[in-house]
Design a protein around this motif. Structure first.
Motif, PDB file in Angstrom:
ATOM      1  N   ASN A 196       0.817  -1.214   0.000  1.00  0.00           N
ATOM      2  CA  ASN A 196       0.000   0.000   0.000  1.00  0.00           C
ATOM      3  C   ASN A 196       0.853   1.268   0.000  1.00  0.00           C
ATOM      4  OD1 ASN A 196      -2.562  -1.206  -0.078  1.00  0.00           O
ATOM      5  ND2 ASN A 196      -2.466  -1.653   2.111  1.00  0.00           N
ATOM      6  N   ALA A 197       1.709   1.386  -0.995  1.00  0.00           N
ATOM      7  CA  ALA A 197       2.460   2.626  -1.208  1.00  0.00           C
ATOM      8  C   ALA A 197       2.280   3.034  -2.659  1.00  0.00           C
ATOM      9  CB  ALA A 197       3.942   2.426  -0.893  1.00  0.00           C
ATOM     10  N   THR A 198       2.083   4.302  -2.881  1.00  0.00           N
ATOM     11  CA  THR A 198       1.889   4.760  -4.253  1.00  0.00           C
ATOM     12  C   THR A 198       3.241   4.898  -4.957  1.00  0.00           C
ATOM     13  OG1 THR A 198       2.034   7.118  -3.730  1.00  0.00           O
ATOM     14  CG2 THR A 198      -0.142   6.070  -3.521  1.00  0.00           C
ATOM     15  N   VAL A 199       3.196   4.812  -6.271  1.00  0.00           N
ATOM     16  CA  VAL A 199       4.408   5.033  -7.066  1.00  0.00           C
ATOM     17  C   VAL A 199       4.962   6.427  -6.787  1.00  0.00           C
ATOM     18  CG1 VAL A 199       5.302   5.256  -9.414  1.00  0.00           C
ATOM     19  CG2 VAL A 199       3.703   3.396  -8.853  1.00  0.00           C
ATOM     20  N   THR A 200       4.075   7.402  -6.695  1.00  0.00           N
ATOM     21  CA  THR A 200       4.498   8.781  -6.441  1.00  0.00           C
ATOM     22  C   THR A 200       5.270   8.893  -5.139  1.00  0.00           C
ATOM     23  OG1 THR A 200       2.617   9.665  -7.675  1.00  0.00           O
ATOM     24  CG2 THR A 200       3.693  11.148  -6.107  1.00  0.00           C
ATOM     25  N   ASP A 201       4.750   8.260  -4.069  1.00  0.00           N
ATOM     26  CA  ASP A 201       5.430   8.331  -2.774  1.00  0.00           C
ATOM     27  C   ASP A 201       6.807   7.687  -2.834  1.00  0.00           C
ATOM     28  OD1 ASP A 201       3.416   9.702  -1.498  1.00  0.00           O
ATOM     29  OD2 ASP A 201       2.466   7.908  -0.647  1.00  0.00           O
ATOM     30  N   VAL A 202       6.881   6.497  -3.407  1.00  0.00           N
ATOM     31  CA  VAL A 202       8.159   5.777  -3.427  1.00  0.00           C
ATOM     32  C   VAL A 202       9.195   6.531  -4.256  1.00  0.00           C
ATOM     33  CG1 VAL A 202       9.317   3.650  -4.148  1.00  0.00           C
ATOM     34  CG2 VAL A 202       7.112   3.527  -2.973  1.00  0.00           C
ATOM     35  N   LEU A 203       8.790   7.066  -5.404  1.00  0.00           N
ATOM     36  CA  LEU A 203       9.748   7.808  -6.225  1.00  0.00           C
ATOM     37  C   LEU A 203      10.173   9.113  -5.555  1.00  0.00           C
ATOM     38  CD1 LEU A 203       8.363   7.248  -9.835  1.00  0.00           C
ATOM     39  CD2 LEU A 203      10.152   5.989  -8.606  1.00  0.00           C
ATOM     40  N   ALA A 204       9.257   9.728  -4.801  1.00  0.00           N
ATOM     41  CA  ALA A 204       9.630  10.934  -4.057  1.00  0.00           C
ATOM     42  C   ALA A 204      10.656  10.603  -2.985  1.00  0.00           C
ATOM     43  CB  ALA A 204       8.385  11.575  -3.432  1.00  0.00           C
ATOM     44  N   TRP A 205      10.475   9.482  -2.295  1.00  0.00           N
ATOM     45  CA  TRP A 205      11.464   9.055  -1.298  1.00  0.00           C
ATOM     46  C   TRP A 205      12.791   8.719  -1.964  1.00  0.00           C
ATOM     47  CZ3 TRP A 205       7.123   5.517   0.803  1.00  0.00           C
ATOM     48  CH2 TRP A 205       6.346   6.217   1.732  1.00  0.00           C
ATOM     49  N   ALA A 206      12.728   8.084  -3.124  1.00  0.00           N
ATOM     50  CA  ALA A 206      13.956   7.762  -3.844  1.00  0.00           C
ATOM     51  C   ALA A 206      14.735   9.028  -4.170  1.00  0.00           C
ATOM     52  CB  ALA A 206      13.631   6.983  -5.112  1.00  0.00           C
ATOM     53  N   ASP A 207      14.042  10.061  -4.616  1.00  0.00           N
ATOM     54  CA  ASP A 207      14.703  11.338  -4.898  1.00  0.00           C
ATOM     55  C   ASP A 207      15.255  11.960  -3.629  1.00  0.00           C
ATOM     56  OD1 ASP A 207      14.116  11.088  -7.595  1.00  0.00           O
ATOM     57  OD2 ASP A 207      12.323  12.368  -7.497  1.00  0.00           O
ATOM     58  N   ARG A 208      14.493  11.900  -2.558  1.00  0.00           N
ATOM     59  CA  ARG A 208      14.922  12.488  -1.284  1.00  0.00           C
ATOM     60  C   ARG A 208      16.209  11.862  -0.769  1.00  0.00           C
ATOM     61  NH1 ARG A 208      11.186  12.310   4.239  1.00  0.00           N
ATOM     62  NH2 ARG A 208      12.867  12.676   5.741  1.00  0.00           N
ATOM     63  N   PHE A 209      16.321  10.522  -0.923  1.00  0.00           N
ATOM     64  CA  PHE A 209      17.496   9.827  -0.395  1.00  0.00           C
ATOM     65  C   PHE A 209      18.582   9.577  -1.432  1.00  0.00           C
ATOM     66  CE2 PHE A 209      13.970   8.125   2.397  1.00  0.00           C
ATOM     67  CZ  PHE A 209      14.330   8.870   3.519  1.00  0.00           C
ATOM     68  N   GLY A 210      18.360  10.077  -2.632  1.00  0.00           N
ATOM     69  CA  GLY A 210      19.364   9.894  -3.659  1.00  0.00           C
ATOM     70  C   GLY A 210      19.502   8.458  -4.133  1.00  0.00           C
ATOM     71  N   VAL A 211      18.375   7.744  -4.127  1.00  0.00           N
ATOM     72  CA  VAL A 211      18.367   6.339  -4.547  1.00  0.00           C
ATOM     73  C   VAL A 211      18.228   6.262  -6.063  1.00  0.00           C
ATOM     74  CG1 VAL A 211      17.099   4.159  -4.428  1.00  0.00           C
ATOM     75  CG2 VAL A 211      17.423   5.550  -2.358  1.00  0.00           C
ATOM     76  N   ASP A 212      19.099   5.501  -6.683  1.00  0.00           N
ATOM     77  CA  ASP A 212      19.062   5.333  -8.132  1.00  0.00           C
ATOM     78  C   ASP A 212      17.810   4.568  -8.525  1.00  0.00           C
ATOM     79  OD1 ASP A 212      19.523   4.972 -10.813  1.00  0.00           O
ATOM     80  OD2 ASP A 212      21.377   3.807 -10.566  1.00  0.00           O
ATOM     81  N   ARG A 213      17.026   5.127  -9.419  1.00  0.00           N
ATOM     82  CA  ARG A 213      15.792   4.463  -9.851  1.00  0.00           C
ATOM     83  C   ARG A 213      16.064   3.359 -10.866  1.00  0.00           C
ATOM     84  NH1 ARG A 213      11.410   9.199 -11.176  1.00  0.00           N
ATOM     85  NH2 ARG A 213      11.680  10.490  -9.307  1.00  0.00           N
ATOM     86  N   GLY A 214      17.235   3.348 -11.473  1.00  0.00           N
ATOM     87  CA  GLY A 214      17.471   2.431 -12.570  1.00  0.00           C
ATOM     88  C   GLY A 214      18.073   1.131 -12.173  1.00  0.00           C
TER      89      GLY A 214
END
Length: 328
Positions: A310-328
């Protein structure tokens, strides 16, 4: 009370809960993940509890508790305190049984969870933080509502333990099982089931930094209050309970703590390698799995309980950006 002197659940309670909630829950798939096995270099089996009704294991405990109430208790109405998934589960199950529900959530809870609980007909009350949410839940209980606690309740723990019962029955050989910890209800129930059905399996709990209430309790010799700061709100109670502390201390091999960034990265890796969309409360298992492999060696066979999605794509990608997590 530290919890050391509390009696542990018997496996018979989990069997009884399984019979009680059989019509309310899905027997979620337990499958070997080729992608995760290749990624981690050891055989990996996943329990896909994110496919459970309402999107997480919480439906099991909510159903077990609500089904155990008598007519007068149901008529009084129920209240639940939640960082997200428990509230959704109680709201949905209460609606199915015609029970009036109040769900108390901190404002940090995912907006989606708040909306879904409301759509099930529950009255949702938001508080400043999770500590205030639990205090309001206790106050509403004192005013006559039945409290459906997310983890400090033997009926709820027994319901969550049905996850472990199914895993033990459906999985092939396993040496190590990893389970996320919020308040500890899930790992407590799973540990009771596995110690009865797979006594040789090692059990590992996983928390995120800023919400490591169980790790701190184990270090202190009993539950201690914390101020949760992890973005993983579904793993963020202000303290574990004596009940869940006692089960974890007695039955779990160790509790590992990973960072929020690692949990978010694990969510994206699970999507890529396992082809499932989880929330960071499940994503945290992947970095922890790597630590387990380092500790026990490459001959292990892992079981991962993917607790929710139960997490949205928007939330997870926002957290990825916040923590500098590579999406690829």
């Amino acid at each position: 009370m530290s919890g050391d002197e509390l009696p542990l659940l018997e496996y018979a309670a989990i069997e009884a809960a399984a019979r009680l909630i059989e019509g309310d829950v899905v027997r979620t798939p337990t499958v070997v993940s080729t992608g995760l096995s290749e990624l981690l270099g050891v055989p990996v089996t996943v329990k896909l509890e994110l496919l459970q009704r309402t999107g997480s294991f919480k439906t099991r405990g909510a159903a077990a508790k609500l089904r155990s109430l008598d007519d007068a208790e149901r008529a009084a109405g129920v209240v639940a305190v939640s960082g997200g998934n428990h509230g959704i589960a109680v709201a949905a199950m209460a609606a199915a049984l015609g029970v009036k529900a109040t769900i108390v959530m901190p404002r940090s809870a995912p907006r989606r969870a708040v909306d879904i609980a409301g759509r099930h007909g529950a009255a949702v009350q938001l508080t400043t933080d999770v500590t205030e949410a639990f205090a309001l839940g206790v106050r509403l209980q004192s005013e006559g509502l039945m409290l459906i606690h997310p983890f400090d309740d033997p009926d709820v723990v027994a319901g969550q333990g049905t996850v472990g019962r199914e895993l033990a029955e459906d999985a092939g050989p396993l040496t190590d099982v990893l389970v996320s910890i919020g308040g500890g209800g899930l790992i407590s129930g799973i540990a009771v089931a596995l110690r009865a059905l797979r006594p040789g399996v090692r059990i590992w709990g996983v928390e995120t930094e800023g919400s490591e209430s169980m790790a701190r309790a184990l270090a202190a010799g009993g539950p201690v209050p914390i101020v949760p700061s992890s973005v993983v709100t579904t793993l963020s109670p202000p303290a574990v309970a004596p009940l869940t502390y006692a089960h974890t201390r007695a039955l779990v091999d160790d509790v590992l703590v990973v960072t929020d960034a690692e949990a978010v990265r694990g969510t994206l890796e699970l999507a890529d390698a396992a082809k499932v969309w989880t929330e960071p409360a499940a994503g945290c298992l992947l970095p922890a799995a790597r630590r387990v492999i380092e500790r026990v060696g490459g001959d292990c066979r892992l079981g991962l309980v993917l607790c929710g999605g139960n997490a949205t794509v928007t939330d997870v990608l926002a957290w990825a950006d916040r923590f500098g997590v590579d999406r690829g």
